[in-house]
Design a protein around this motif. Sequence first.
Motif, PDB file in Angstrom:
ATOM      1  N   THR A   1      -3.945   9.102 -17.604  1.00  0.00           N
ATOM      2  CA  THR A   1      -5.147   8.273 -17.654  1.00  0.00           C
ATOM      3  C   THR A   1      -5.694   8.114 -16.245  1.00  0.00           C
ATOM      4  OG1 THR A   1      -4.153   7.048 -19.478  1.00  0.00           O
ATOM      5  CG2 THR A   1      -6.099   6.079 -18.455  1.00  0.00           C
ATOM      6  N   LYS A   2      -6.991   8.093 -16.119  1.00  0.00           N
ATOM      7  CA  LYS A   2      -7.611   7.934 -14.813  1.00  0.00           C
ATOM      8  C   LYS A   2      -7.642   6.450 -14.446  1.00  0.00           C
ATOM      9  CE  LYS A   2     -11.410   9.858 -12.154  1.00  0.00           C
ATOM     10  NZ  LYS A   2     -12.646  10.671 -12.212  1.00  0.00           N
ATOM     11  N   PHE A   3      -7.023   6.148 -13.302  1.00  0.00           N
ATOM     12  CA  PHE A   3      -6.976   4.762 -12.828  1.00  0.00           C
ATOM     13  C   PHE A   3      -7.704   4.641 -11.502  1.00  0.00           C
ATOM     14  CE2 PHE A   3      -3.385   4.419 -15.742  1.00  0.00           C
ATOM     15  CZ  PHE A   3      -3.561   3.142 -16.269  1.00  0.00           C
ATOM     16  N   CYS A   4      -8.317   3.502 -11.315  1.00  0.00           N
ATOM     17  CA  CYS A   4      -8.950   3.212 -10.033  1.00  0.00           C
ATOM     18  C   CYS A   4      -7.854   2.821  -9.039  1.00  0.00           C
ATOM     19  CB  CYS A   4      -9.953   2.072 -10.208  1.00  0.00           C
ATOM     20  SG  CYS A   4     -10.687   1.520  -8.665  1.00  0.00           S
ATOM     21  N   LEU A   5      -7.907   3.406  -7.839  1.00  0.00           N
ATOM     22  CA  LEU A   5      -6.892   3.125  -6.827  1.00  0.00           C
ATOM     23  C   LEU A   5      -6.853   1.643  -6.461  1.00  0.00           C
ATOM     24  CD1 LEU A   5      -4.715   4.377  -5.069  1.00  0.00           C
ATOM     25  CD2 LEU A   5      -6.451   4.826  -3.327  1.00  0.00           C
ATOM     26  N   THR A   6      -8.002   1.001  -6.477  1.00  0.00           N
ATOM     27  CA  THR A   6      -8.019  -0.423  -6.138  1.00  0.00           C
ATOM     28  C   THR A   6      -7.254  -1.248  -7.181  1.00  0.00           C
ATOM     29  OG1 THR A   6     -10.161  -0.646  -7.271  1.00  0.00           O
ATOM     30  CG2 THR A   6     -10.196  -0.308  -4.890  1.00  0.00           C
ATOM     31  N   THR A   7      -7.331  -0.828  -8.460  1.00  0.00           N
ATOM     32  CA  THR A   7      -6.575  -1.520  -9.499  1.00  0.00           C
ATOM     33  C   THR A   7      -5.086  -1.349  -9.267  1.00  0.00           C
ATOM     34  OG1 THR A   7      -8.333  -1.172 -11.115  1.00  0.00           O
ATOM     35  CG2 THR A   7      -6.142  -1.683 -11.980  1.00  0.00           C
ATOM     36  N   LEU A   8      -4.682  -0.119  -8.953  1.00  0.00           N
ATOM     37  CA  LEU A   8      -3.282   0.188  -8.706  1.00  0.00           C
ATOM     38  C   LEU A   8      -2.718  -0.671  -7.571  1.00  0.00           C
ATOM     39  CD1 LEU A   8      -1.565   3.593  -8.632  1.00  0.00           C
ATOM     40  CD2 LEU A   8      -1.567   2.292  -6.510  1.00  0.00           C
TER      41      LEU A   8
ATOM     42  N   ILE B   1       0.824  -1.212   0.000  1.00  0.00           N
ATOM     43  CA  ILE B   1       0.000   0.000   0.000  1.00  0.00           C
ATOM     44  C   ILE B   1       0.859   1.263   0.000  1.00  0.00           C
ATOM     45  CG2 ILE B   1      -1.690   1.337   1.302  1.00  0.00           C
ATOM     46  CD1 ILE B   1      -2.833  -1.299   2.352  1.00  0.00           C
ATOM     47  N   CYS B   2       1.776   1.368   0.952  1.00  0.00           N
ATOM     48  CA  CYS B   2       2.581   2.590   1.065  1.00  0.00           C
ATOM     49  C   CYS B   2       3.468   2.839  -0.155  1.00  0.00           C
ATOM     50  CB  CYS B   2       3.409   2.532   2.353  1.00  0.00           C
ATOM     51  SG  CYS B   2       4.336   4.041   2.671  1.00  0.00           S
ATOM     52  N   PRO B   3       4.271   1.873  -0.631  1.00  0.00           N
ATOM     53  CA  PRO B   3       5.120   2.151  -1.811  1.00  0.00           C
ATOM     54  C   PRO B   3       4.327   2.554  -3.043  1.00  0.00           C
ATOM     55  CG  PRO B   3       5.806   0.121  -0.712  1.00  0.00           C
ATOM     56  CD  PRO B   3       4.505   0.531  -0.089  1.00  0.00           C
ATOM     57  N   ARG B   4       3.231   1.852  -3.297  1.00  0.00           N
ATOM     58  CA  ARG B   4       2.464   2.152  -4.504  1.00  0.00           C
ATOM     59  C   ARG B   4       1.724   3.483  -4.393  1.00  0.00           C
ATOM     60  NH1 ARG B   4       0.036  -3.532  -6.958  1.00  0.00           N
ATOM     61  NH2 ARG B   4       1.977  -4.736  -6.779  1.00  0.00           N
ATOM     62  N   CYS B   5       1.206   3.771  -3.224  1.00  0.00           N
ATOM     63  CA  CYS B   5       0.494   5.039  -3.051  1.00  0.00           C
ATOM     64  C   CYS B   5       1.441   6.227  -3.135  1.00  0.00           C
ATOM     65  CB  CYS B   5      -0.253   5.053  -1.716  1.00  0.00           C
ATOM     66  SG  CYS B   5      -1.784   4.092  -1.748  1.00  0.00           S
ATOM     67  N   MET B   6       2.691   6.071  -2.690  1.00  0.00           N
ATOM     68  CA  MET B   6       3.660   7.156  -2.801  1.00  0.00           C
ATOM     69  C   MET B   6       3.980   7.443  -4.269  1.00  0.00           C
ATOM     70  SD  MET B   6       4.193   8.352   0.195  1.00  0.00           S
ATOM     71  CE  MET B   6       2.442   8.016   0.434  1.00  0.00           C
ATOM     72  N   VAL B   7       4.066   6.380  -5.063  1.00  0.00           N
ATOM     73  CA  VAL B   7       4.267   6.558  -6.502  1.00  0.00           C
ATOM     74  C   VAL B   7       3.063   7.276  -7.106  1.00  0.00           C
ATOM     75  CG1 VAL B   7       4.408   5.333  -8.719  1.00  0.00           C
ATOM     76  CG2 VAL B   7       5.837   4.606  -6.791  1.00  0.00           C
ATOM     77  N   PHE B   8       1.861   6.852  -6.730  1.00  0.00           N
ATOM     78  CA  PHE B   8       0.620   7.449  -7.223  1.00  0.00           C
ATOM     79  C   PHE B   8       0.569   8.948  -6.887  1.00  0.00           C
ATOM     80  CE2 PHE B   8      -3.811   8.665  -6.345  1.00  0.00           C
ATOM     81  CZ  PHE B   8      -4.392   8.410  -7.587  1.00  0.00           C
ATOM     82  N   LYS B   9       0.918   9.296  -5.650  1.00  0.00           N
ATOM     83  CA  LYS B   9       0.883  10.704  -5.230  1.00  0.00           C
ATOM     84  C   LYS B   9       1.911  11.527  -5.999  1.00  0.00           C
ATOM     85  CE  LYS B   9       0.148  11.926  -0.948  1.00  0.00           C
ATOM     86  NZ  LYS B   9       0.221  12.079   0.513  1.00  0.00           N
ATOM     87  N   HIS B  10       3.086  10.948  -6.227  1.00  0.00           N
ATOM     88  CA  HIS B  10       4.134  11.666  -6.952  1.00  0.00           C
ATOM     89  C   HIS B  10       3.703  11.921  -8.395  1.00  0.00           C
ATOM     90  CE1 HIS B  10       8.284  13.047  -7.313  1.00  0.00           C
ATOM     91  NE2 HIS B  10       8.309  12.483  -8.522  1.00  0.00           N
ATOM     92  N   LEU B  11       3.141  10.911  -9.029  1.00  0.00           N
ATOM     93  CA  LEU B  11       2.669  11.075 -10.402  1.00  0.00           C
ATOM     94  C   LEU B  11       1.574  12.134 -10.479  1.00  0.00           C
ATOM     95  CD1 LEU B  11       2.464   7.331 -11.556  1.00  0.00           C
ATOM     96  CD2 LEU B  11       4.095   9.052 -12.366  1.00  0.00           C
ATOM     97  N   SER B  12       0.641  12.073  -9.524  1.00  0.00           N
ATOM     98  CA  SER B  12      -0.485  13.017  -9.530  1.00  0.00           C
ATOM     99  C   SER B  12      -0.015  14.448  -9.304  1.00  0.00           C
ATOM    100  CB  SER B  12      -1.492  12.626  -8.441  1.00  0.00           C
ATOM    101  OG  SER B  12      -2.032  11.347  -8.690  1.00  0.00           O
ATOM    102  N   SER B  13       0.898  14.623  -8.354  1.00  0.00           N
ATOM    103  CA  SER B  13       1.363  15.980  -8.028  1.00  0.00           C
ATOM    104  C   SER B  13       2.181  16.604  -9.153  1.00  0.00           C
ATOM    105  CB  SER B  13       2.193  15.964  -6.741  1.00  0.00           C
ATOM    106  OG  SER B  13       3.380  15.200  -6.924  1.00  0.00           O
ATOM    107  N   HIS B  14       2.746  15.781 -10.021  1.00  0.00           N
ATOM    108  CA  HIS B  14       3.539  16.289 -11.140  1.00  0.00           C
ATOM    109  C   HIS B  14       2.762  16.232 -12.464  1.00  0.00           C
ATOM    110  CE1 HIS B  14       6.746  15.735  -8.199  1.00  0.00           C
ATOM    111  NE2 HIS B  14       7.524  16.486  -8.974  1.00  0.00           N
TER     112      HIS B  14
END
Length: 377
Positions: free
Chosen positions: A330-337, A312-325
């Motif tokens: 493409t819109k992805f569902c967090l559960t898929t990620l 959860i933590c490693p993948r969500c940190m990647v997700f937040k970094h991508l979103s902030s930049h």
Amino acid sequence: MFSSLSKTLLRRPLFLPTTLRLISTATAASNRTSFAFSYLVNSCGLSPESALFVSNRVTFETSARPDAVVNVFESHGFSQSQISGIIRKWPPLILARPERTLLPKLKYLRSVGFSGSYLAQMITFAPCLLTRSLEKHLIPNFSRLRDFLGCDKSAVTAIRRSPRILLQGFEGTVDRVVKILRDSGVRESSIMWLVKCHFRKLMKSHDHLKKIVEKTKGMGFDDPSAAKFAVAMLAVLGMSESMWERKLDAYSRWGWSKDDAMSAFVKRPWCMTLSEEKISAVMGFFVKEMGLESSFLLRHPTLMSLSLEKRICPRCMVFKHLSSHGLMKTKFCLTTLLTISDKDFLVKFVTPHIGEAPELLDIYREKKHMAMGALVP
């Protein structure tokens, strides 16, 4: 008269030989016990208390047989602490005949998959396994378990987790539990999974297993043949009423009602097998770090079971970094990620953005390695 009596006593020592024999026997026994005691302390690493306990049950005057026994265990990878534990639990094994009692059984167990540390751990836990007949007990009972589960590897896994299966025999353990579950309508694949991975819990609660099945049905799992029924049954079986209430309270602290928790339990039974600490940690991360409502997890209770540190933590940190930049085109569902495989995650969310954000891989690796207690090379 005194002189005559003295001569008679000298000629006929009525009690002295018997007394000497008793003293001689006691001395010999004491010497044997003393030798055994010293050997057990100096050569086997037993504490004085344990050595006294064992030497009161088995005695020996030479080290020939005990040395042979110890050598067999050492040659099969047993540590000194494991050997001393075996002797303490089952003293007669120190005088076992290696060629007849130990070696054939150890060889067979290794041949079916009990090797290295697994073999040592199992024998240390249940040393009396080595006293059971190879042809009449070990081989037929292992074979029955293997035939039921489909392969040696699965049978080994089941016995490693619950040595009582092999110790007490298939008929006295697995057969009894399987009959109850089959009669209750639990699907065969679920029964096999329960025997392979969780038999210790089932055996411990054998006497009221039928009640556990009925209780699980009454909690919203009407169909025992459903795959999730076995997981729900394990959750019910493994918790006291007070522990159940504490877990409901853990969810309630994040805004879930009792009905919410039960609804999540029916959707994803694993969510009620988590510790209170895990519940609080996962809820806290999604609410505080990700800015989500706790109702998000109510809709997706599967996420509660994922590893917070490793996934959860490693993948969500990647997700937040991508979103902030602004890199999430493409819109992805967090559960898929969070639920796709590591390989697919890297392909979809990391590799395509390395050119624009080369630090992305380092972020992901750092969190993963921190979770595994290692430093990033």
